[in-house]
Design a protein around this motif. Structure first.
Motif, short mmCIF file in Angstrom:
data_model
loop_
_atom_site.label_atom_id
_atom_site.label_comp_id
_atom_site.label_asym_id
_atom_site.label_seq_id
_atom_site.Cartn_x
_atom_site.Cartn_y
_atom_site.Cartn_z
N GLY A 127 -7.48 -6.11 -2.48
CA GLY A 127 -7.16 -6.16 -3.90
C GLY A 127 -5.99 -7.07 -4.20
N ALA A 128 -5.11 -7.27 -3.18
CA ALA A 128 -3.97 -8.17 -3.36
C ALA A 128 -4.34 -9.63 -3.15
CB ALA A 128 -2.84 -7.78 -2.40
N GLY A 129 -5.61 -9.87 -2.77
CA GLY A 129 -6.07 -11.24 -2.66
C GLY A 129 -6.12 -11.83 -1.26
N LEU A 130 -5.87 -11.04 -0.21
CA LEU A 130 -5.95 -11.57 1.14
C LEU A 130 -7.39 -11.91 1.49
CD1 LEU A 130 -3.03 -10.45 1.43
CD2 LEU A 130 -3.66 -9.80 3.78
N PRO A 131 -7.61 -13.00 2.25
CA PRO A 131 -8.96 -13.30 2.74
C PRO A 131 -9.48 -12.14 3.59
CG PRO A 131 -7.48 -15.16 3.07
CD PRO A 131 -6.62 -14.01 2.66
N TYR A 132 -10.77 -11.91 3.54
CA TYR A 132 -11.32 -10.73 4.19
C TYR A 132 -11.10 -10.73 5.70
CZ TYR A 132 -13.58 -9.84 -0.31
OH TYR A 132 -13.83 -9.60 -1.63
N ALA A 133 -11.15 -11.88 6.33
CA ALA A 133 -10.89 -11.93 7.77
C ALA A 133 -9.46 -11.49 8.07
CB ALA A 133 -11.14 -13.34 8.30
#
Length: 244
Positions: free
Chosen positions: A188-194
């Motif tokens: 939700g904070a925008g980090l890439p899923y990997a």
């Protein structure tokens, strides 16, 4: 519209309210005391998503009690309420519940009434299992269950029994749920899923995807899109128990 704020009177608790049924409720290791159209209910610890509309009502307020703290307050082991929504009168004498409902109704904001009720009950009931907070902290740190059992001086079976009473499920399940909540917050904070998968302690992105589907009943992209929509609508942070 969903709103939440930390409780000033009950350590670790969160006060919240929502109009309408909101969205699906995702597992978080917590239990809630609810106020729904003049009724007091309890939401037990969840093992999967619970759909909107499961409890009929037009407006909901609650106090979300930190993992392991509700059983002492309610006088009921957590596993007895796993995946359930029950009237408080099923757990406490009906006459007492009617009195308490009147007190909550007397507050302009029912969240304030629920907070006062929970604080008073907690003081009367005494502290929760002292093991609970340490187990939660160690699970959040990514420690293995065998290592946690050794650290707290219990066998794994004993730790499981204590965890069922305190959290509603064993430490492995609680660990999965706490890891999921961390992953959802990171996504939700925008980090890439990997990067979410690595940071939250999953073996890889595929492992993360399987766990989100198993515990949240959705995809990570679906959750992020729903949380972003809810944030735009309410101007509240994402990551609450309810999704959009």
């Amino acid at each position: 519209m969903y709103e939440e704020a930390p409780s000033a009177a009950v350590p670790g608790a969160v006060l919240w309210r929502v109009r309408g049924n909101g969205g699906a409720v995702l597992p978080d290791g917590c239990m809630d005391l609810l106020w729904v159209d003049g009724r007091l209910l309890v939401a037990g610890p969840d093992t999967g998503p619970h759909p909107a509309g499961e409890v009929p009502g037009g407006a909901f307020a609650g106090i979300r009690l930190a993992p392991g703290t509700a059983p002492a307050l309610l006088g009921v082991p957590a596993h007895a309420l796993r995946d359930l929504r029950v009237e408080l009168a099923e757990l406490w004498p009906a006459r007492e519940v009617r009195r308490l409902a009147g007190l909550v109704a007397g507050h302009g904001d029912p969240r304030t009434g629920l907070e006062a009720l929970a604080a008073r009950r907690a003081a009367e009931a005494g502290p929760p299992d002292p093991l609970a907070a340490e187990v939660v902290a160690r699970l959040r740190a990514g420690e293995a269950v065998a290592g946690i059992a050794a650290a707290v001086g219990l066998g794994e079976r004993q730790l499981r029994r204590r965890s069922l009473d305190a959290f509603g499920y064993g430490p492995r399940t609680l660990g999965r749920i706490l890891r999921l909540r961390r992953a959802l917050a990171l996504a939700g904070a925008g980090l890439p899923y990997a990067e979410v998968a690595c940071t939250a302690g999953y073996a890889d992105q595929a492992h993360l995807a399987r766990e989100v589907r198993a515990l949240a009943g959705t995809t990570l992209s679906g959750y992020v899109a729903g949380a972003a929509g809810a944030k735009r609508e309410t101007s509240e942070p994402s990551g609450s128990r309810t999704t959009a």
